[in-house]
Design a protein around this motif. Sequence first.
Motif, PDB file in Angstrom:
ATOM      1  N   GLN A  13       0.850  -1.204   0.000  1.00  0.00           N
ATOM      2  CA  GLN A  13       0.000   0.000   0.000  1.00  0.00           C
ATOM      3  C   GLN A  13       0.880   1.246   0.000  1.00  0.00           C
ATOM      4  O   GLN A  13       2.109   1.160   0.050  1.00  0.00           O
ATOM      5  N   LEU A  15       3.128   4.531  -0.390  1.00  0.00           N
ATOM      6  CA  LEU A  15       4.190   4.975  -1.294  1.00  0.00           C
ATOM      7  C   LEU A  15       4.885   3.812  -1.985  1.00  0.00           C
ATOM      8  O   LEU A  15       5.297   3.913  -3.139  1.00  0.00           O
ATOM      9  N   ASP A  34       6.349  -7.261   1.457  1.00  0.00           N
ATOM     10  CA  ASP A  34       5.560  -6.677   2.554  1.00  0.00           C
ATOM     11  C   ASP A  34       5.259  -7.756   3.583  1.00  0.00           C
ATOM     12  O   ASP A  34       5.377  -8.953   3.305  1.00  0.00           O
ATOM     13  N   ASN A  86      11.596   1.077   1.094  1.00  0.00           N
ATOM     14  CA  ASN A  86      10.491   1.996   1.390  1.00  0.00           C
ATOM     15  C   ASN A  86       9.747   1.685   2.686  1.00  0.00           C
ATOM     16  O   ASN A  86       9.239   2.597   3.335  1.00  0.00           O
ATOM     17  N   TYR A 152      11.058   7.440  15.081  1.00  0.00           N
ATOM     18  CA  TYR A 152      10.879   7.706  13.645  1.00  0.00           C
ATOM     19  C   TYR A 152      11.903   8.742  13.181  1.00  0.00           C
ATOM     20  O   TYR A 152      12.593   8.538  12.171  1.00  0.00           O
ATOM     21  N   ILE A 185       2.268  13.040   2.723  1.00  0.00           N
ATOM     22  CA  ILE A 185       1.646  12.448   1.542  1.00  0.00           C
ATOM     23  C   ILE A 185       0.418  11.655   2.007  1.00  0.00           C
ATOM     24  O   ILE A 185       0.475  10.970   3.038  1.00  0.00           O
ATOM     25  N   THR A 187      -1.472   8.973   2.692  1.00  0.00           N
ATOM     26  CA  THR A 187      -1.444   7.507   2.772  1.00  0.00           C
ATOM     27  C   THR A 187      -2.071   7.093   4.105  1.00  0.00           C
ATOM     28  O   THR A 187      -2.347   7.932   4.964  1.00  0.00           O
TER      29      THR A 187
END
Length: 256
Positions: A13, A15, A34, A86, A152, A185, A187
């Motif tokens: 899912q 990006l 994933d 990613n 993060y 973005i 998502t």
Amino acid sequence: MTAKKVVVTGAAQGLGLACAERFHADGAEVVLVDIDEARLAQEAERLGARATPLVSDLARMDAASAEALIAAAEVAMGGIDVLINNAGVIHQADFVDFPEEAFDRTLAVNLKAPFLLGQAAARAMIAAGKGGAIINMSSVNAELAIPNAVAYACSKGGMKQLTAVMAVGLIRHGIRVNAIGPGTIATDMVSRSVAQSDEARRTILSRTPAGRMGEPSEIASVAAFLASDDASYIVGQTIYPDGGRMILNYTMPVEE
Ligand SMILES: NC(=O)c1ccc[n+]([C@@H]2O[C@H](COP(=O)([O-])OP(=O)(O)OC[C@H]3O[C@@H](n4cnc5c(N)ncnc54)[C@H](O)[C@@H]3O)[C@@H](O)[C@H]2O)c1
């Protein structure tokens, strides 16, 4: 030129999926990685030919499983030209309450797995002798702080240096390493974390000169560029598609 062979992590899912879709539309063979097996299978099937799903939990990745994943991708595609690191997670809590387990898990997925997969992919690319491209998904949080996402921010700050060190180490093999540092973005990650309420959304837009969140395709297009020969002299950079956030030294007016 022959079609690119591309591995994208976190591709079920958001990006990662947008990157997989973009490279696939451009004619590439794509391996989608994933932890979300059902969604991954569904998206790989939707893409159809030239798309292979590989289930992996990057939080538990070690050197052996990274080697095995890249080897499986090479078998599926007959090689590897591009790795897009990613997959990422975010945990939010006040600094003083931030759980140790969440710190370790975030660093494992966001920084250690890209390191291990970068090593394994680079070894495969060096052995093939054709060069390649590695793209790490960073964030504006490589530079900017948010108070309740210490792990993060540390992972993305680390990714900036991971990208730089990999880039200077690998360029002599014709492997270009760069990073993308998106702003906000639209998502699932964003709607689940930093944009949960209207007030949070307004806060984001007050820091976004473009006046809107970005679309996943606007990140995928940067990945396509960085993997292409058009970016042949771009080495070790983190590129920020962020609607102007990083250069803003104030806040923007936001409509109610
Ligand atoms: N969306 C944004 O605004 C934004 C901004 C800056 C950076 N980023 C970065 O872009 C990347 C993708 O973000 P997104 O918004 O698409 O997130 P998302 O949560 O929508 O998607 C992340 C994907 O990674 C997968 N994943 C999570 N943990 C995993 C694990 N342990 N093993 C394998 N796969 C795992 C998830 O299943 C999911 O498919 C992340 O690295 C994120 O930090 C996103």
